[in-house]
Write an enzyme that holds these catalytic residues in place. Structure first.
Site, mmCIF file in Angstrom:
data_model
loop_
_atom_site.group_PDB
_atom_site.id
_atom_site.type_symbol
_atom_site.label_atom_id
_atom_site.label_comp_id
_atom_site.label_asym_id
_atom_site.label_seq_id
_atom_site.Cartn_x
_atom_site.Cartn_y
_atom_site.Cartn_z
ATOM 1 C CG ASP A 1 -2.856 3.913 -1.464
ATOM 2 O OD1 ASP A 1 -3.623 3.814 -2.427
ATOM 3 O OD2 ASP A 1 -2.781 3.054 -0.554
ATOM 4 C CB SER B 1 -0.953 -0.031 1.187
ATOM 5 O OG SER B 1 -1.894 0.997 1.049
ATOM 6 C CG HIS B 2 0.377 3.673 3.387
ATOM 7 N ND1 HIS B 2 -0.432 2.569 3.573
ATOM 8 C CD2 HIS B 2 0.934 3.942 4.582
ATOM 9 C CE1 HIS B 2 -0.384 2.201 4.839
ATOM 10 N NE2 HIS B 2 0.447 3.017 5.478
ATOM 11 C CG ASP C 1 -3.018 -0.552 -2.314
ATOM 12 O OD1 ASP C 1 -2.858 0.594 -1.852
ATOM 13 O OD2 ASP C 1 -3.712 -1.406 -1.740
ATOM 14 C CG ASP D 1 -6.288 0.822 -0.905
ATOM 15 O OD1 ASP D 1 -5.355 1.656 -0.861
ATOM 16 O OD2 ASP D 1 -6.306 -0.213 -0.203
ATOM 17 N NE ARG D 2 -3.926 4.150 2.923
ATOM 18 C CZ ARG D 2 -3.325 4.324 4.088
ATOM 19 N NH1 ARG D 2 -2.829 5.497 4.401
ATOM 20 N NH2 ARG D 2 -3.206 3.323 4.938
ATOM 21 C CE LYS E 1 -7.534 1.988 2.306
ATOM 22 N NZ LYS E 1 -7.393 0.791 3.152
HETATM 23 C C1 VG1 Z 1 -3.595 1.809 8.182
HETATM 24 C C2 VG1 Z 1 -4.768 2.749 8.350
HETATM 25 C C3 VG1 Z 1 -6.061 1.965 8.226
HETATM 26 C C4 VG1 Z 1 -6.071 1.221 6.892
HETATM 27 C C5 VG1 Z 1 -4.824 0.364 6.750
HETATM 28 C C6 VG1 Z 1 -4.729 -0.275 5.390
HETATM 29 O O1 VG1 Z 1 -3.630 0.820 9.180
HETATM 30 O O2 VG1 Z 1 -4.713 3.416 9.577
HETATM 31 O O3 VG1 Z 1 -7.142 2.848 8.323
HETATM 32 O O4 VG1 Z 1 -7.209 0.395 6.807
HETATM 33 O O5 VG1 Z 1 -3.662 1.171 6.927
HETATM 34 O O6 VG1 Z 1 -4.786 0.674 4.372
HETATM 35 P P1 VG1 Z 1 -2.781 0.918 10.540
HETATM 36 O O7 VG1 Z 1 -3.060 -0.362 11.247
HETATM 37 O O8 VG1 Z 1 -1.342 1.114 10.141
HETATM 38 O O9 VG1 Z 1 -3.284 2.124 11.260
HETATM 39 V V1 VG1 Z 1 -3.936 0.448 2.940
HETATM 40 O O10 VG1 Z 1 -4.297 1.635 1.908
HETATM 41 O O11 VG1 Z 1 -2.452 0.608 3.576
HETATM 42 O O12 VG1 Z 1 -4.159 -1.110 2.499
HETATM 43 CO CO CO Z 2 -3.603 1.271 0.041
#
Ligand code: VG1
Ligand code: CO
Length: 546
Positions: free
Chosen positions: A280, A113-114, A282, A284-285, A379
């Site tokens: 981001d 992801s990010h 992947d 989804d954000r 998302k």
């Molecule tokens: C983070 C975010 C959470 C989100 C998760 C996955 O998790 O706070 O809201 O669902 O990333 O998003 P954490 O446990 O680090 O707070 V993604 O776009 O990274 O798949």
């Molecule tokens: Co993501």
């Protein structure tokens, strides 16, 4: 070609987090490591003999190597077919679209992801079920249990000659399994066409509306170019950083004002286009920015809900709205006024999936720049951008005007998150344990000028399957509607990350345009004091403030 059973040893550190397993690339490259995890997935998801798997990732370093390994293992384990995105590319929302549309058994998405990418950065893998959403806890727990006892995995006898060319749209045969290399964008783009009024958006753009979308060198580049430039007519160059790179250009593909700073500077400059957005790693954000105004993700969810009637396919069809617990209560205000059911879930998208499968909610969102709807079970960054563009085309007002009017009608929820990254894990656990004790006795006490109305460690009982998720974050709520929430991240890859979330509620129009950090300063101070943050972690400043 014979199938081999490779003898392996288990690793015991493979606990998947909020959204799959995330580790350094070098960790994944250990002998048999990825293979063990993939076999553990295959051993935990039920009978898929003769079924279809969807496979793709965000294009980060190690994406293609991992895909070739997984293809060989999928063949050896008995999948009939794998649909893999061209060049190994599938955004998370596109994978969700394809799993649902093609009625696949499930999908494997390769992404952290990010988190940053590259040989010394992060890689990740997650499994999604046939509803297109992240695997529920009972499957991820089974996968984890399996990784602790696995002793062998199945793959093709030899690696040589089994490499599939992912660069061309074509169908291949891999030891009796079909591998179809599919267009990464078209199914997703078609669904967006069905959901939104593309004619209205196209009209607004041809009338001179300008936009900038920052794909952050990550997976949404090809999706945004096709939809925003090719189909909706945005000027060439409206997408910046649009070519996916293995290392995301050395940056964090995290759409917030800190990491998407080029976009942020543009939107607060005299050259600002009418609308700005970013996504981001992947896809989804989403981050939404107008000329001189940043829309918090919590406000964005509330505004989309309040304006859903401007979007034909959502008009009159909003069943309910859900937000994750740390997300501000702005969407609750809208739900109350519109008479919609609202839900507060733990962090992570899988909790929304159950509510959507049971037809209880249509829109949902998280403070961490995640917004989505029941069109899929993840998302969806570009979806949120298109929802906003559809509203802007219908209302013919600026982003700033829409936000200001929203606050006047529903009140403003000032909101901020402070992250303390890579702190010592023991110190972080000690801090949370200490808070867990303290909140037991905080209710009705006075802290400074505020009175605590409730304080607890958030526990969630799923209204659909009645499963209980405990320890989802410490909440301290005050009688004036303000809140402080503490939780530890489940997606970081070094040490622990403490997130503290702040919110206050303002209905006085004269006080609606303060600086956010200023408006929240009393809460920020008391949160640091109560948690003994400084003495336990040695930190005096947050690493990232969003
Ligand atoms: C983070 C975010 C959470 C989100 C998760 C996955 O998790 O706070 O809201 O669902 O990333 O998003 P954490 O446990 O680090 O707070 V993604 O776009 O990274 O798949
Ligand atoms: Co993501």
């Amino acid at each position: 070609m014979p199938i081999s059973t490779i003898i392996t040893t288990s690793f015991d550190d493979q606990k998947p987090g909020t959204s799959g397993l995330r580790k350094k690339v070098t960790h994944f490259q250990q002998t048999h490591y990825l293979e063990n995890f993939v076999q553990s997935i295959f051993d935990s998801i039920g009978d898929f003999q003769g079924k279809t798997l969807v496979l793709g990732g965000d294009g980060r370093y190690y994406n293609e190597d991992a895909i070739q390994i997984i293809l060989r293992m999928a063949s050896a384990n008995g999948f009939a077919k794998v649909l893999v995105g061209q060049n190994g590319i599938l955004s998370t929302p596109a994978a969700s679209v394809i799993i649902r549309k093609k009625q696949a058994f499930g999908g494997i998405i390769l992404s952290a992801s990010h988190n940053p990418g590259g040989p010394d950065e992060d890689f990740g893998i997650k499994y999604n079920t046939d509803n297109g959403g992240p695997a529920p806890e009972k499957i991820t727990d089974a996968i984890y249990a399996k990784t602790k006892e696995i002793s062998e995995y199945r793959t093709l006898d030899t690696d040589s000659g089994t490499e599939i060319d992912l660069s061309q749209l074509a169908t291949h045969e891999l030891n009796g399994m079909t591998v179809e290399v599919i267009d990464s964008v078209s199914d997703y783009a078609q669904l967006m066409n069905e959901l939104f009024d593309f004619d209205a958006i196209r009209g607004m753009i041809s009338d001179g509306f300008t936009l900038c979308f920052d794909a952050m060198h990550a997976v949404t580049g090809p999706y945004a170019v096709e939809i925003l430039e090719n189909q909706l007519g945005a000027a060439k160059g409206s997408i910046i950083n649009g070519i996916p790179k293995e290392d995301f250009g050395g940056e964090h593909p995290d759409p917030n004002l800190v990491h998407a700073h080029h976009l942020a500077e543009l939107m607060f400059s005299p050259q600002s286009p009418d609308f700005g957005a970013a996504s981001d790693g992947d896809g989804d954000r989403n981050m939404i920015v107008g000329n001189n105004i940043f829309v918090t993700p919590s406000d964005s969810l509330a505004i989309l809900t309040a304006n859903a009637d401007h979007v034909p396919s959502y008009k009159g069809k909003i069943k309910g709205v859900a937000r994750s617990m740390p997300t501000s209560q702005a969407s609750d205000q809208v739900a109350k006024k519109l008479g919609l059911d609202s839900y507060e879930t733990p962090t992570g998208w899988k909790f929304f999936g159950n509510l959507m499968d049971a037809d209880k909610v249509t829109l949902c969102g998280e403070e961490s720049f995640g917004t989505g709807s029941s069109h899929i079970r993840e998302k969806d960054g570009l979806w949120a951008v298109l929802f906003w563009l559809n509203i802007l085309a219908a209302r013919k007002e600026s982003v700033a005007d829409i936000v200001q009017k929203h606050w006047l009608e529903f009140g403003r929820n000032y909101y901020s998150r402070h992250d303390y990254e890579a702190i010592d894990t023991n110190a972080a656990n000690q801090l949370m344990t200490g808070l867990r004790e303290k909140v037991k006795t905080l209710a009705d006490t006075q802290i400074g000028s505020l009175t605590v109305s409730y304080s607890d460690d958030f526990s969630y009982t799923d209204p659909v399957d009645k499963s209980i998720s405990e320890h989802q974050g410490i909440r301290i709520g005050f009688t004036n509607g303000s809140r402080v929430v503490y939780r530890l991240s489940g997606t970081g890859t070094s040490g622990a990350t403490l997130r503290i979330y702040y919110e206050s509620y303002e209905t006085n129009p004269d006080k609606m345009n303060q600086d956010t950090q200023q408006a929240l300063k009393d809460l920020i101070k008391l949160s640091v004091d109560i948690s003994e943050l400084k003495s336990l972690t040695g930190r005096t400043e947050a690493t990232v403030i969003t």
